[in-house]
Write a protein that holds these residues in place. Structure first.
Motif, mmCIF file in Angstrom:
data_model
loop_
_atom_site.group_PDB
_atom_site.id
_atom_site.type_symbol
_atom_site.label_atom_id
_atom_site.label_comp_id
_atom_site.label_asym_id
_atom_site.label_seq_id
_atom_site.Cartn_x
_atom_site.Cartn_y
_atom_site.Cartn_z
ATOM 1 N N THR A 47 0.837 -1.195 0.000
ATOM 2 C CA THR A 47 0.000 0.000 0.000
ATOM 3 C C THR A 47 0.876 1.251 0.000
ATOM 4 O OG1 THR A 47 -1.720 -1.176 1.198
ATOM 5 C CG2 THR A 47 -1.795 1.227 1.289
ATOM 6 N N VAL A 73 -8.382 2.382 -10.747
ATOM 7 C CA VAL A 73 -9.479 2.146 -9.797
ATOM 8 C C VAL A 73 -10.738 1.791 -10.579
ATOM 9 C CG1 VAL A 73 -10.997 3.247 -8.096
ATOM 10 C CG2 VAL A 73 -8.521 3.564 -7.938
ATOM 11 N N GLY A 76 -10.877 -1.660 -11.721
ATOM 12 C CA GLY A 76 -10.929 -2.686 -10.684
ATOM 13 C C GLY A 76 -9.580 -3.281 -10.329
ATOM 14 N N GLU A 79 -7.440 -0.304 -5.494
ATOM 15 C CA GLU A 79 -8.423 0.163 -4.517
ATOM 16 C C GLU A 79 -7.906 1.459 -3.914
ATOM 17 O OE1 GLU A 79 -9.544 -1.230 -0.072
ATOM 18 O OE2 GLU A 79 -9.659 -2.773 -1.632
ATOM 19 N N THR A 81 -8.472 4.303 -0.923
ATOM 20 C CA THR A 81 -9.101 4.543 0.371
ATOM 21 C C THR A 81 -8.740 5.954 0.821
ATOM 22 O OG1 THR A 81 -8.864 2.219 0.944
ATOM 23 C CG2 THR A 81 -9.333 3.739 2.748
ATOM 24 N N TYR A 92 -3.482 3.773 -1.766
ATOM 25 C CA TYR A 92 -3.776 2.925 -2.916
ATOM 26 C C TYR A 92 -3.176 1.557 -2.675
ATOM 27 C CZ TYR A 92 -4.880 7.357 -5.127
ATOM 28 O OH TYR A 92 -5.424 8.570 -5.422
ATOM 29 N N ARG A 93 -3.921 0.529 -3.069
ATOM 30 C CA ARG A 93 -3.417 -0.848 -2.979
ATOM 31 C C ARG A 93 -4.017 -1.630 -4.142
ATOM 32 N NH1 ARG A 93 -6.807 -0.022 0.964
ATOM 33 N NH2 ARG A 93 -5.190 0.199 2.529
ATOM 34 N N LEU A 94 -3.341 -2.708 -4.509
ATOM 35 C CA LEU A 94 -3.854 -3.565 -5.574
ATOM 36 C C LEU A 94 -5.031 -4.383 -5.065
ATOM 37 C CD1 LEU A 94 -0.603 -4.972 -7.232
ATOM 38 C CD2 LEU A 94 -2.060 -3.112 -8.042
ATOM 39 N N THR A 95 -6.005 -4.585 -5.926
ATOM 40 C CA THR A 95 -7.088 -5.518 -5.642
ATOM 41 C C THR A 95 -6.585 -6.925 -5.959
ATOM 42 O OG1 THR A 95 -7.923 -5.378 -7.899
ATOM 43 C CG2 THR A 95 -8.837 -3.788 -6.303
ATOM 44 N N ALA A 96 -7.408 -7.916 -5.725
ATOM 45 C CA ALA A 96 -7.026 -9.293 -6.075
ATOM 46 C C ALA A 96 -6.744 -9.393 -7.572
ATOM 47 C CB ALA A 96 -8.123 -10.271 -5.665
ATOM 48 N N ARG A 99 -3.431 -7.826 -8.243
ATOM 49 C CA ARG A 99 -2.322 -8.699 -7.846
ATOM 50 C C ARG A 99 -2.092 -9.793 -8.885
ATOM 51 N NH1 ARG A 99 -4.820 -7.791 -2.942
ATOM 52 N NH2 ARG A 99 -5.838 -9.824 -2.964
#
Length: 134
Positions: A47, A73, A76, A79, A81, A92-96, A99
């Motif tokens: 993140t 984003v 998809g 993500e 926040t 910011y972070r990767l979604t499944a 990944r």
């Protein structure tokens, strides 16, 4: 130049002629833009806040980073926040799905590293045979 045997890609499904690009052009356009893959590579490490992303990707403007993260984003892959602090903190972070794309990018990077010398050799051979260039 060394000769190697490479497997030819065969689709898993029987080949069908597509009237359009079979729906992949839009996805490949996103991945082929100048910044998306770099953002995904950075986020694969964990993140990051917006400012950390900006520092981690040399040459990207704040405006372009904003556009790129919004697109990722929307797709998809990332993500976003926002924390209600003053000033607001955004992470910011990767979604499944992001990944899983990161894993494919890693495979492509590994392939690139392992074939770098062969590609350089092929280019040198081609350039020697075609002195006028492309």
């Amino acid at each position: 130049m060394t000769a190697e045997v490479h497997e030819v890609y065969e689709p898993h499904e029987p080949h069908e002629v597509c009237e359009d690009d079979c729906g992949i052009r839009d996805v490949l356009d996103r991945l082929g833009d100048r910044w998306s893959v770099l953002v995904i590579v950075v986020l694969a490490k964990g993140t990051h806040r917006f400012s950390e992303l900006h520092q981690a990707i040399p040459g990207i403007s704040q405006r372009m980073l904003t556009l790129t993260t919004k697109r990722l984003v929307r797709d998809g892959l990332v993500e976003r926040t926002v924390y209600p602090t003053v000033p607001p903190q955004t992470e910011y972070r990767l979604t499944a799905m992001g990944r899983s794309l990161s894993a494919a990018i890693t495979e492509l990077a590994n392939w690139s590293r392992s074939h770098k010398a062969l590609i350089a050799e092929a280019r040198s051979h081609w350039d020697a045979e075609h002195p006028g260039g492309l």
